[in-house]
Design a protein around this motif. Structure first.
Motif, PDB file in Angstrom:
ATOM      1  N   MET A   1      -4.579   8.843  -4.856  1.00 18.45           N
ATOM      2  CA  MET A   1      -5.722   7.960  -4.859  1.00 18.45           C
ATOM      3  C   MET A   1      -5.981   7.341  -6.220  1.00 18.45           C
ATOM      4  N   SER A   2      -5.603   8.024  -7.301  1.00 19.66           N
ATOM      5  CA  SER A   2      -5.908   7.497  -8.625  1.00 19.66           C
ATOM      6  C   SER A   2      -5.102   6.240  -8.955  1.00 19.66           C
ATOM      7  N   SER A   3      -3.996   5.999  -8.250  1.00 26.80           N
ATOM      8  CA  SER A   3      -3.203   4.804  -8.531  1.00 26.80           C
ATOM      9  C   SER A   3      -3.646   3.604  -7.686  1.00 26.80           C
ATOM     10  N   TRP A   4      -4.490   3.806  -6.698  1.00 24.18           N
ATOM     11  CA  TRP A   4      -4.925   2.707  -5.837  1.00 24.18           C
ATOM     12  C   TRP A   4      -5.516   1.530  -6.616  1.00 24.18           C
ATOM     13  N   PRO A   5      -6.329   1.751  -7.638  1.00 27.63           N
ATOM     14  CA  PRO A   5      -6.900   0.597  -8.349  1.00 27.63           C
ATOM     15  C   PRO A   5      -5.853  -0.281  -9.038  1.00 27.63           C
ATOM     16  N   HIS A   6      -4.637   0.216  -9.201  1.00 33.85           N
ATOM     17  CA  HIS A   6      -3.607  -0.532  -9.905  1.00 33.85           C
ATOM     18  C   HIS A   6      -2.636  -1.247  -8.970  1.00 33.85           C
ATOM     19  N   ILE A   7      -2.769  -1.059  -7.671  1.00 32.95           N
ATOM     20  CA  ILE A   7      -1.868  -1.692  -6.707  1.00 32.95           C
ATOM     21  C   ILE A   7      -2.113  -3.194  -6.689  1.00 32.95           C
ATOM     22  N   ARG A   8      -1.026  -3.954  -6.802  1.00 32.45           N
ATOM     23  CA  ARG A   8      -1.121  -5.420  -6.771  1.00 32.45           C
ATOM     24  C   ARG A   8      -0.525  -6.007  -5.494  1.00 32.45           C
ATOM     25  N   MET A   9       0.438  -5.304  -4.906  1.00 32.86           N
ATOM     26  CA  MET A   9       1.069  -5.770  -3.681  1.00 32.86           C
ATOM     27  C   MET A   9       1.270  -4.573  -2.759  1.00 32.86           C
ATOM     28  N   LEU A  10       0.895  -4.739  -1.507  1.00 34.08           N
ATOM     29  CA  LEU A  10       1.036  -3.664  -0.540  1.00 34.08           C
ATOM     30  C   LEU A  10       1.654  -4.221   0.731  1.00 34.08           C
ATOM     31  N   GLN A  11       2.785  -3.638   1.106  1.00 33.33           N
ATOM     32  CA  GLN A  11       3.478  -4.067   2.322  1.00 33.33           C
ATOM     33  C   GLN A  11       3.736  -2.863   3.209  1.00 33.33           C
ATOM     34  N   SER A  12       3.501  -3.049   4.463  1.00 35.04           N
ATOM     35  CA  SER A  12       3.809  -2.040   5.466  1.00 35.04           C
ATOM     36  C   SER A  12       4.384  -2.792   6.647  1.00 35.04           C
ATOM     37  N   ILE A  13       5.683  -3.021   6.606  1.00 31.81           N
ATOM     38  CA  ILE A  13       6.306  -3.873   7.611  1.00 31.81           C
ATOM     39  C   ILE A  13       7.203  -3.048   8.515  1.00 31.81           C
ATOM     40  N   ASP A  14       6.841  -3.018   9.767  1.00 31.17           N
ATOM     41  CA  ASP A  14       7.655  -2.409  10.810  1.00 31.17           C
ATOM     42  C   ASP A  14       7.396  -3.241  12.057  1.00 31.17           C
ATOM     43  N   PRO A  15       8.376  -4.052  12.477  1.00 28.87           N
ATOM     44  CA  PRO A  15       8.139  -4.944  13.616  1.00 28.87           C
ATOM     45  C   PRO A  15       7.744  -4.220  14.895  1.00 28.87           C
ATOM     46  N   ARG A  16       8.007  -2.922  14.955  1.00 28.20           N
ATOM     47  CA  ARG A  16       7.638  -2.144  16.148  1.00 28.20           C
ATOM     48  C   ARG A  16       6.267  -1.516  16.020  1.00 28.20           C
ATOM     49  N   ALA A  17       5.656  -1.639  14.861  1.00 27.97           N
ATOM     50  CA  ALA A  17       4.365  -0.983  14.627  1.00 27.97           C
ATOM     51  C   ALA A  17       3.272  -1.599  15.498  1.00 27.97           C
ATOM     52  N   ILE A  18       2.486  -0.734  16.070  1.00 27.53           N
ATOM     53  CA  ILE A  18       1.314  -1.180  16.818  1.00 27.53           C
ATOM     54  C   ILE A  18       0.160  -1.229  15.829  1.00 27.53           C
ATOM     55  N   PRO A  19      -0.478  -2.387  15.695  1.00 25.29           N
ATOM     56  CA  PRO A  19      -1.555  -2.507  14.708  1.00 25.29           C
ATOM     57  C   PRO A  19      -2.702  -1.553  15.012  1.00 25.29           C
ATOM     58  N   THR A  20      -3.012  -0.710  14.042  1.00 28.74           N
ATOM     59  CA  THR A  20      -4.150   0.201  14.180  1.00 28.74           C
ATOM     60  C   THR A  20      -5.174  -0.012  13.071  1.00 28.74           C
ATOM     61  N   ILE A  21      -4.810  -0.748  12.042  1.00 27.27           N
ATOM     62  CA  ILE A  21      -5.743  -1.044  10.948  1.00 27.27           C
ATOM     63  C   ILE A  21      -6.659  -2.171  11.406  1.00 27.27           C
ATOM     64  N   THR A  22      -7.950  -1.937  11.337  1.00 29.08           N
ATOM     65  CA  THR A  22      -8.933  -2.948  11.723  1.00 29.08           C
ATOM     66  C   THR A  22      -9.490  -3.615  10.466  1.00 29.08           C
ATOM     67  N   PHE A  23     -10.316  -4.642  10.656  1.00 30.93           N
ATOM     68  CA  PHE A  23     -10.957  -5.274   9.501  1.00 30.93           C
ATOM     69  C   PHE A  23     -11.804  -4.268   8.741  1.00 30.93           C
ATOM     70  N   HIS A  24     -12.471  -3.373   9.461  1.00 26.71           N
ATOM     71  CA  HIS A  24     -13.272  -2.341   8.801  1.00 26.71           C
ATOM     72  C   HIS A  24     -12.383  -1.484   7.891  1.00 26.71           C
ATOM     73  N   GLY A  25     -11.240  -1.054   8.400  1.00 25.51           N
ATOM     74  CA  GLY A  25     -10.293  -0.269   7.602  1.00 25.51           C
ATOM     75  C   GLY A  25      -9.728  -1.069   6.442  1.00 25.51           C
ATOM     76  N   LEU A  26      -9.466  -2.344   6.698  1.00 25.23           N
ATOM     77  CA  LEU A  26      -8.960  -3.223   5.642  1.00 25.23           C
ATOM     78  C   LEU A  26      -9.953  -3.307   4.490  1.00 25.23           C
ATOM     79  N   PHE A  27     -11.227  -3.517   4.801  1.00 22.62           N
ATOM     80  CA  PHE A  27     -12.233  -3.646   3.751  1.00 22.62           C
ATOM     81  C   PHE A  27     -12.434  -2.340   3.001  1.00 22.62           C
ATOM     82  N   THR A  28     -12.331  -1.216   3.703  1.00 16.70           N
ATOM     83  CA  THR A  28     -12.420   0.087   3.041  1.00 16.70           C
ATOM     84  C   THR A  28     -11.301   0.233   2.019  1.00 16.70           C
TER      85      THR A  28
END
Length: 129
Positions: A1-28
């Motif tokens: 968690m301590s490195s989260w403030p330094h993240i500049r790019m975040l990718q989670s790409i899996d074409p088979r992934a079922i989207p479970t992240i909502t806008f609420h989760g995104l904003f968190t």
């Protein structure tokens, strides 16, 4: 968690992934990543779970919001309102499908709504001055 403030790019790409992240989760997550400028995730943009009474924040660093193609966008205007009207992501001027492909279909609809909202905001500022 301590490195989260330094993240500049975040990718989670899996074409088979079922989207479970909502806008609420995104904003968190965005609260924890103030320097994030590019986000590429499978987002559940169908189940819009924004609390209209919640305290919102500005995330001015995020410029590229890329949603995987498995994430269906059912309401382009609602997605554009979340991005612009709530002023949560004021630097995002368009969203892209996975892989930075050119936007088409509903992604273009979101972009048109964003352009319309911005034009209305600029016009409103000129009328008030």
């Amino acid at each position: 968690m301590s490195s989260w403030p330094h993240i500049r790019m975040l990718q989670s790409i899996d074409p088979r992934a079922i989207p479970t992240i909502t806008f609420h989760g995104l904003f968190t997550a965005l609260h924890r990543c103030p320097r994030l400028h590019t986000l590429d995730i499978p987002l559940d943009a169908v189940n819009i779970n924004i609390d209209p009474t919640a305290k919102l924040f500005l995330h001015t660093s995020l410029q590229n919001l890329n949603l995987t193609s498995s994430s269906a966008l059912s309401d382009a205007e609602a997605v554009a309102r979340i991005i612009f009207k709530f002023s949560v992501l004021p630097s995002v001027d368009r969203i892209f499908p996975a892989g930075y492909e050119l936007p088409s279909g509903v992604y273009l609809e979101v972009q048109k709504h964003l352009e319309s909202f911005r034009a209305s905001a600029v016009l409103g500022r000129h009328i008030l001055t």
